[in-house]
Scaffold this active site. Structure first.
Site, short mmCIF file in Angstrom:
data_model
loop_
_atom_site.label_atom_id
_atom_site.label_comp_id
_atom_site.label_asym_id
_atom_site.label_seq_id
_atom_site.Cartn_x
_atom_site.Cartn_y
_atom_site.Cartn_z
N ARG A 31 35.71 37.87 49.63
CA ARG A 31 35.83 36.88 48.57
C ARG A 31 35.18 35.57 49.03
O ARG A 31 34.50 34.89 48.27
CB ARG A 31 37.30 36.62 48.20
CG ARG A 31 38.05 37.81 47.61
CD ARG A 31 37.55 38.19 46.24
NE ARG A 31 37.61 37.08 45.31
CZ ARG A 31 38.71 36.67 44.67
NH1 ARG A 31 39.84 37.32 44.81
NH2 ARG A 31 38.66 35.65 43.82
N GLN A 85 36.01 38.85 42.03
CA GLN A 85 36.58 40.00 42.75
C GLN A 85 35.56 41.13 42.83
O GLN A 85 35.39 41.75 43.89
CB GLN A 85 37.84 40.47 41.99
CG GLN A 85 38.56 41.60 42.67
CD GLN A 85 39.20 41.18 43.99
OE1 GLN A 85 39.88 40.18 44.06
NE2 GLN A 85 38.96 41.94 45.04
N ARG A 123 40.80 29.48 36.50
CA ARG A 123 41.59 30.71 36.33
C ARG A 123 42.51 30.47 35.14
O ARG A 123 43.36 29.59 35.19
CB ARG A 123 42.39 30.99 37.60
CG ARG A 123 43.45 32.05 37.41
CD ARG A 123 44.06 32.53 38.69
NE ARG A 123 43.15 33.41 39.41
CZ ARG A 123 43.51 34.23 40.40
NH1 ARG A 123 44.75 34.25 40.82
NH2 ARG A 123 42.61 34.99 40.98
N HIS A 142 37.47 39.56 36.01
CA HIS A 142 37.64 38.97 37.35
C HIS A 142 36.32 39.16 38.12
O HIS A 142 36.23 39.96 39.05
CB HIS A 142 38.81 39.64 38.06
CG HIS A 142 39.34 38.88 39.24
ND1 HIS A 142 38.81 37.68 39.67
CD2 HIS A 142 40.37 39.15 40.09
CE1 HIS A 142 39.50 37.25 40.73
NE2 HIS A 142 40.44 38.13 41.00
N ASP A 177 45.29 48.41 41.23
CA ASP A 177 45.73 47.03 41.00
C ASP A 177 47.18 47.10 40.50
O ASP A 177 47.67 48.19 40.16
CB ASP A 177 44.80 46.38 39.95
CG ASP A 177 45.11 44.90 39.69
OD1 ASP A 177 45.86 44.28 40.47
OD2 ASP A 177 44.58 44.36 38.68
N CYS A 179 42.57 44.76 44.91
CA CYS A 179 42.21 43.34 44.86
C CYS A 179 43.26 42.46 45.54
O CYS A 179 42.96 41.36 45.98
CB CYS A 179 42.01 42.91 43.41
SG CYS A 179 43.44 43.31 42.37
N1 CP Z 1 42.64 39.06 44.27
C1 CP Z 1 42.95 37.82 43.87
O1 CP Z 1 42.31 37.23 43.00
O2 CP Z 1 44.01 37.25 44.53
P1 CP Z 1 44.74 35.89 44.12
O3 CP Z 1 45.41 36.14 42.79
O4 CP Z 1 45.74 35.66 45.22
O5 CP Z 1 43.74 34.79 44.03
N1 NVA Z 2 45.15 42.19 37.32
C1 NVA Z 2 45.77 41.22 38.20
C2 NVA Z 2 44.78 40.78 39.25
C3 NVA Z 2 45.31 39.78 40.23
C4 NVA Z 2 44.27 39.33 41.21
C5 NVA Z 2 46.27 40.04 37.38
O1 NVA Z 2 45.56 39.61 36.47
O2 NVA Z 2 47.37 39.56 37.66
#
Ligand code: CP
Ligand code: NVA
Length: 307
Positions: free
Chosen positions: A292, A133, A103, A130, A224, A264
């Site tokens: 997930r 997701q 990530r 993502h 989101d 999400c």
């Molecule tokens: N939706 C999602 O990716 O959650 P986290 O940021 O908690 O991993």
């Molecule tokens: N768009 C958000 C998604 C979190 C799962 C971010 O990148 O923070």
């Protein structure tokens, strides 16, 4: 999805590969015991530059269910690109672990890890995409709506990483997707074009809009956070611009009767979504969170060879 391949974008797969991952995830959900042992003696590295609840937990639990081990590498420990170059980190990790999940802020960092590591690399969210997701979301939508062809999802909010992967995923499964966004926060043209092209094959229409009538008649509504991780300093400005796009009872009333609500998570309740919508019987946010686990378990299974 090939053994030893990477999972960087849902748009890199074919529509039938997406179907296969979702079908395997459903099998795993129905009978997880069957998959015990697949990862025995194997290790997953979780290399994270940003915080996480769902992604980290579900990857670790998925590894456990297949008898594997996971190694969480927190942002401060590794110093990706600062303490050590991304290429060198990849060339170290591949000597010890069997899969890398990352990530990162820059999308290029995940591409670099995939280039330099000779083990599968899974994109666990970048500033642009993502893809994990989106798999969970389309499994959830299939569970609740059945065949998705001819159905439409309206995503309301920032044209961000989640929006991009939803467009690409919708195109793969044949579900139309409209991104409803404030002026200036549209999804990137490269992903709109890619999704529209995939949609030509599957019958999905992918587009973007700025007026609330985009929600009219939608089978599902998704939102989101207004400011993603890394955009904290823009939060006040975004709050002002996005407020009229809040997913509340009045906006949901424009969608099809009984339309599903997706997010999400994490949710900023009272901002992009009200409690009334997030806690309604038509909200499937925790089904998405559960899925997930099963979809990522399927991805790891397909990317790693059987013993
Ligand atoms: N939706 C999602 O990716 O959650 P986290 O940021 O908690 O991993
Ligand atoms: N768009 C958000 C998604 C979190 C799962 C971010 O990148 O923070």
């Amino acid at each position: 999805m090939k053994n030893h391949g990477d999972y960087i974008s849902i748009g890199d797969l074919t529509a039938s590969e997406v179907d296969d991952v979702l079908a395997l995830a459903a099998e795993m959900k129905a009978d997880p015991i069957r998959f015990r042992g697949h990862m025995e003696g194997k290790t997953l590295a979780l290399l994270f530059e940003k915080p996480s609840l769902r992604t980290r937990s579900t990857f670790e639990v998925a590894m456990n269910k297949m008898s594997g081990h996971s190694l969480y590498l927190a942002p401060a420990d590794v110093g990706l690109g600062k303490r050590e170059s991304t290429a060198d980190i990849a060339r170290n990790l591949e000597r010890w672990v069997d899969v890398i999940t990352a990530r990162t802020f820059a999308h290029q960092t995940v591409l670099d890890l995939a280039e330099y590591a000779n083990v599968p690399v899974i994109n666990a969210l970048t500033d642009l995409l993502h893809p994990c997701q989106a798999l969970a979301d389309y499994l959830t939508l299939r569970e609740h709506l059945g065949d998705l062809s001819g159905k439409r999802l309206c995503y309301v909010g920032d044209g961000n990483n989640v929006a991009h992967s939803l467009m690409l995923g919708g195109a793969q499964v044949g579900m139309s997707v409209t991104i409803l966004h404030p002026e200036g926060y549209e999804p990137m043209a490269q992903y709109l074009d890619q999704a529209a092209k995939i949609g030509e094959e599957t019958g999905a229409k992918i587009d973007a809009a700025t007026t609330l009538d985009a929600v009219d008649g939608a089978d599902a509504v998704y939102t989101d956070v207004w400011a993603s991780m890394g955009q904290e300093e823009e939060a006040a400005e975004r709050d002002r611009l996005f407020r009229q796009y809040q997913v509340n009872g009045a906006l949901m009333a424009r969608a099809k009767e009984g339309a599903l609500f997706l997010h999400c998570l994490p949710a900023h309740r009272g901002d992009e979504v009200t409690d009334e919508v997030a806690d309604a019987p038509t909200s499937v946010i925790f089904d998405e969170a559960e899925n997930r686990l099963w979809t990522q378990m399927a991805v790891m299974y397909l990317l790693t060879p059987s013993r």
